[in-house]
Design a protein around this motif. Structure first.
Motif, PDB file in Angstrom:
ATOM      1  N   GLY A  71       0.803  -1.223   0.000  1.00 19.28           N
ATOM      2  CA  GLY A  71       0.000   0.000   0.000  1.00 19.28           C
ATOM      3  C   GLY A  71       0.829   1.264   0.000  1.00 19.28           C
ATOM      4  N   TYR A  72       2.120   1.152   0.292  1.00 22.65           N
ATOM      5  CA  TYR A  72       3.005   2.315   0.320  1.00 22.65           C
ATOM      6  C   TYR A  72       4.032   2.284  -0.817  1.00 22.65           C
ATOM      7  CZ  TYR A  72       1.105   3.840   4.768  1.00 22.65           C
ATOM      8  OH  TYR A  72       0.258   4.295   5.758  1.00 22.65           O
ATOM      9  N   GLN A  73       3.693   1.590  -1.889  1.00 22.24           N
ATOM     10  CA  GLN A  73       4.578   1.611  -3.053  1.00 22.24           C
ATOM     11  C   GLN A  73       4.680   3.036  -3.594  1.00 22.24           C
ATOM     12  OE1 GLN A  73       2.766   0.074  -6.856  1.00 22.24           O
ATOM     13  NE2 GLN A  73       1.360  -0.917  -5.403  1.00 22.24           N
ATOM     14  N   PRO A  74       5.665   3.336  -4.449  1.00 22.37           N
ATOM     15  CA  PRO A  74       5.924   4.727  -4.856  1.00 22.37           C
ATOM     16  C   PRO A  74       4.718   5.513  -5.350  1.00 22.37           C
ATOM     17  CG  PRO A  74       7.751   3.348  -5.529  1.00 22.37           C
ATOM     18  CD  PRO A  74       6.715   2.417  -4.948  1.00 22.37           C
ATOM     19  N   ILE A  75       3.771   4.902  -6.070  1.00 23.68           N
ATOM     20  CA  ILE A  75       2.653   5.693  -6.593  1.00 23.68           C
ATOM     21  C   ILE A  75       1.691   6.155  -5.499  1.00 23.68           C
ATOM     22  CG2 ILE A  75       2.739   4.648  -8.884  1.00 23.68           C
ATOM     23  CD1 ILE A  75       0.316   2.952  -8.105  1.00 23.68           C
ATOM     24  N   GLU A  76       1.848   5.650  -4.263  1.00 21.64           N
ATOM     25  CA  GLU A  76       1.021   6.140  -3.156  1.00 21.64           C
ATOM     26  C   GLU A  76       1.295   7.620  -2.903  1.00 21.64           C
ATOM     27  OE1 GLU A  76      -1.247   6.670   0.399  1.00 21.64           O
ATOM     28  OE2 GLU A  76      -1.437   5.381  -1.367  1.00 21.64           O
ATOM     29  N   ARG A  77       2.499   8.085  -3.202  1.00 16.64           N
ATOM     30  CA  ARG A  77       2.797   9.510  -3.012  1.00 16.64           C
ATOM     31  C   ARG A  77       1.898  10.372  -3.898  1.00 16.64           C
ATOM     32  NH1 ARG A  77       8.093   7.303  -3.594  1.00 16.64           N
ATOM     33  NH2 ARG A  77       9.188   7.149  -1.592  1.00 16.64           N
ATOM     34  N   ARG A  78       1.511   9.840  -5.039  1.00 16.60           N
ATOM     35  CA  ARG A  78       0.663  10.584  -5.972  1.00 16.60           C
ATOM     36  C   ARG A  78      -0.817  10.399  -5.651  1.00 16.60           C
ATOM     37  NH1 ARG A  78       0.191   8.962 -12.377  1.00 16.60           N
ATOM     38  NH2 ARG A  78      -1.699  10.181 -12.867  1.00 16.60           N
ATOM     39  N   TYR A  79      -1.221   9.186  -5.336  1.00 13.82           N
ATOM     40  CA  TYR A  79      -2.649   8.889  -5.205  1.00 13.82           C
ATOM     41  C   TYR A  79      -3.173   8.987  -3.770  1.00 13.82           C
ATOM     42  CZ  TYR A  79      -2.940   7.496 -10.073  1.00 13.82           C
ATOM     43  OH  TYR A  79      -2.930   7.519 -11.440  1.00 13.82           O
ATOM     44  N   GLY A  80      -2.358   8.667  -2.785  1.00 15.07           N
ATOM     45  CA  GLY A  80      -2.793   8.774  -1.395  1.00 15.07           C
ATOM     46  C   GLY A  80      -3.948   7.866  -1.021  1.00 15.07           C
ATOM     47  N   LEU A  81      -4.112   6.752  -1.710  1.00 19.34           N
ATOM     48  CA  LEU A  81      -5.244   5.863  -1.443  1.00 19.34           C
ATOM     49  C   LEU A  81      -5.111   5.156  -0.103  1.00 19.34           C
ATOM     50  CD1 LEU A  81      -5.750   4.253  -4.980  1.00 19.34           C
ATOM     51  CD2 LEU A  81      -6.827   6.294  -4.001  1.00 19.34           C
ATOM     52  N   THR A  82      -3.894   4.774   0.265  1.00 16.86           N
ATOM     53  CA  THR A  82      -3.686   4.111   1.552  1.00 16.86           C
ATOM     54  C   THR A  82      -4.034   5.062   2.689  1.00 16.86           C
ATOM     55  OG1 THR A  82      -2.027   2.586   0.680  1.00 16.86           O
ATOM     56  CG2 THR A  82      -1.967   3.034   3.052  1.00 16.86           C
ATOM     57  N   ARG A  83      -3.602   6.295   2.594  1.00 21.65           N
ATOM     58  CA  ARG A  83      -3.934   7.263   3.644  1.00 21.65           C
ATOM     59  C   ARG A  83      -5.446   7.468   3.734  1.00 21.65           C
ATOM     60  NH1 ARG A  83      -1.681  11.057   6.963  1.00 21.65           N
ATOM     61  NH2 ARG A  83      -3.073  12.773   7.534  1.00 21.65           N
ATOM     62  N   ALA A  84      -6.108   7.554   2.581  1.00 20.02           N
ATOM     63  CA  ALA A  84      -7.563   7.734   2.586  1.00 20.02           C
ATOM     64  C   ALA A  84      -8.256   6.560   3.267  1.00 20.02           C
ATOM     65  CB  ALA A  84      -8.071   7.897   1.160  1.00 20.02           C
ATOM     66  N   LEU A  85      -7.758   5.351   3.049  1.00 21.50           N
ATOM     67  CA  LEU A  85      -8.317   4.165   3.706  1.00 21.50           C
ATOM     68  C   LEU A  85      -8.102   4.236   5.221  1.00 21.50           C
ATOM     69  CD1 LEU A  85      -7.137   1.448   1.169  1.00 21.50           C
ATOM     70  CD2 LEU A  85      -9.515   2.005   1.685  1.00 21.50           C
ATOM     71  N   ILE A  86      -6.921   4.661   5.637  1.00 21.58           N
ATOM     72  CA  ILE A  86      -6.631   4.781   7.068  1.00 21.58           C
ATOM     73  C   ILE A  86      -7.545   5.827   7.707  1.00 21.58           C
ATOM     74  CG2 ILE A  86      -4.878   5.434   8.767  1.00 21.58           C
ATOM     75  CD1 ILE A  86      -2.785   4.231   6.907  1.00 21.58           C
ATOM     76  N   GLU A  87      -7.816   6.907   6.996  1.00 23.74           N
ATOM     77  CA  GLU A  87      -8.716   7.928   7.531  1.00 23.74           C
ATOM     78  C   GLU A  87     -10.112   7.365   7.778  1.00 23.74           C
ATOM     79  OE1 GLU A  87      -6.712  11.952   5.539  1.00 23.74           O
ATOM     80  OE2 GLU A  87      -8.332  10.888   4.511  1.00 23.74           O
ATOM     81  N   VAL A  88     -10.591   6.497   6.879  1.00 23.07           N
ATOM     82  CA  VAL A  88     -11.895   5.865   7.079  1.00 23.07           C
ATOM     83  C   VAL A  88     -11.849   4.936   8.286  1.00 23.07           C
ATOM     84  CG1 VAL A  88     -13.614   4.297   6.078  1.00 23.07           C
ATOM     85  CG2 VAL A  88     -12.528   6.039   4.645  1.00 23.07           C
TER      86      VAL A  88
END
Length: 364
Positions: free
Chosen positions: A144-161
């Motif tokens: 979930g923290y592969q390099p494209i997470e810096r651009r998309y932030g999907l993992t962080r959005a999931l953690i916020e939920v």
């Protein structure tokens, strides 16, 4: 079938784990490079360039995957991405790209998919009547923290939920970028809702760069581990995978370094080679360790009853036979010597179901 040029003679590509487009098991055609007698293949090899990363955005119909495997400690997982730019040559998830008619080789680490509605689907799941709270493993199939997470932030959005719902979850990663979300992880850890495990394969930077080229360097993972530990987040280490005659000699050193960095628990998994991963791995071995390739494969086959891989529950993670017993004994001894224990259990009693979004909006 995916469109791509015929693969050149395999050559190590900078920043990539795989060296070619290994055919998927469902492909009806395969491109094969043939020498025309004019050194065309050699020129192709000399000019080989690492393919660029291409990300396709997609809308997931569901986001929570469930399993009943007896040798896996979690029943629910969430993966915001398909494919992984870390490029770990040994990744057991590579064969999943064959279902997309893409190569488990280079396509797996260059043709990525981002589930842009992941957080929304998770919110809907937590609002579903009858949802039963059970810890979620985040980023298990692909990091979930592969390099494209810096651009998309999907993992962080999931953690916020999950923070909003006070839902327990665990993270497994090879990235130091996890510290970016410390503002969310620390308060959740204080409530018994999160643990983080770092996968460490080797402490050798050069070997790591060849095996897992776009993952964080080993020392960066240990530094991130220490940062999370000092912030009160329970952290563990996974020596995964242990590779016979390549990394197994580092087992004790990895456990010692991780313990010093604050890891409270430890585990290990032997190298697994399901489906097309066998070809990807053999190709990598011949490129990087040609003098040792036959010995490595011989040891792996000893672990799996004479085959490259045995997928049976109870054997696929640990193997069997004298070499498997030796690894298990060494791990148990190092684990005791370093004082590893278990991380605190994740709490499910604090879960707060989320409200379904209403087309009328919120009145109060």
């Amino acid at each position: 079938m995916s469109s791509r040029a015929p693969p050149p003679v395999p050559v190590a590509l900078k920043g990539r784990g795989s060296a070619s487009w290994v055919a998927g098991r469902f492909e009806k055609r395969a491109a094969v490079a043939e020498d025309d007698g004019w050194d065309a293949l050699q020129l192709q090899q000399d000019d080989a360039i690492s393919p660029a990363t291409v990300v396709t955005e997609e809308r997931a119909r569901s986001i929570v995957s469930r399993n009943t495997s007896p040798d896996i400690s979690f029943s629910q997982s969430v993966n915001p991405y398909r494919g992984c730019e870390h490029g770990c040559v040994y990744c057991f998830a590579r064969p999943s790209h064959a279902y997309l008619d893409l190569s488990p080789g280079l396509d797996f680490e260059t043709r990525l998919f981002a589930k842009t509605n992941a957080a929304g689907r998770l919110r809907a799941e937590f609002a579903r009547p009858g949802y039963v709270c059970s810890p979620i493993a985040l980023g298990i199939n692909t990091d979930g923290y592969q390099p494209i997470e810096r651009r998309y932030g999907l993992t962080r959005a999931l953690i916020e939920v999950m923070a909003e719902a006070r839902h327990p979850f665990s993270i497994v990663t090879k990235s130091a970028n996890v510290v970016r979300d410390l503002d969310l992880l620390a308060p959740m850890a204080a409530a018994g809702l999160v643990t983080v495990h770092f996968s460490v394969t080797s402490l050798d930077n050069r070997l790591s760069a060849r095996m897992e080229p776009r993952a964080a360097a080993p020392h960066a993972r240990l530094r991130a581990m220490r940062t999370l530990h000092e912030a009160g987040v329970p952290v563990g280490v996974l020596v995964a995978p242990v590779v016979p005659a390549i990394t197994d000699h580092e087992l004790e050193a990895i456990l010692s370094a991780a313990r010093e960095a604050g890891a409270g628990s430890a585990g290990y998994v032997l190298l697994r080679l399901p489906n097309e991963l066998k070809a990807v791995w053999r190709e990598w071995l011949e490129l990087h360790y040609p003098e040792r390739a036959a010995h490595v494969m011989s040891l792996l086959q000893q672990l799996h009853g004479g085959r490259d891989y045995d997928s049976s529950f109870g054997h696929r993670m640990r193997g069997q036979g004298p070499f498997a017993d030796l690894i298990a004994a060494r791990f148990a001894r190092a684990k005791r010597a370093n004082g590893f224990a278990r991380l605190p259990p994740l709490r499910t009693d604090r879960f707060v179901p989320l409200r379904r979004a209403s087309p009328q909006g919120e009145l109060f």
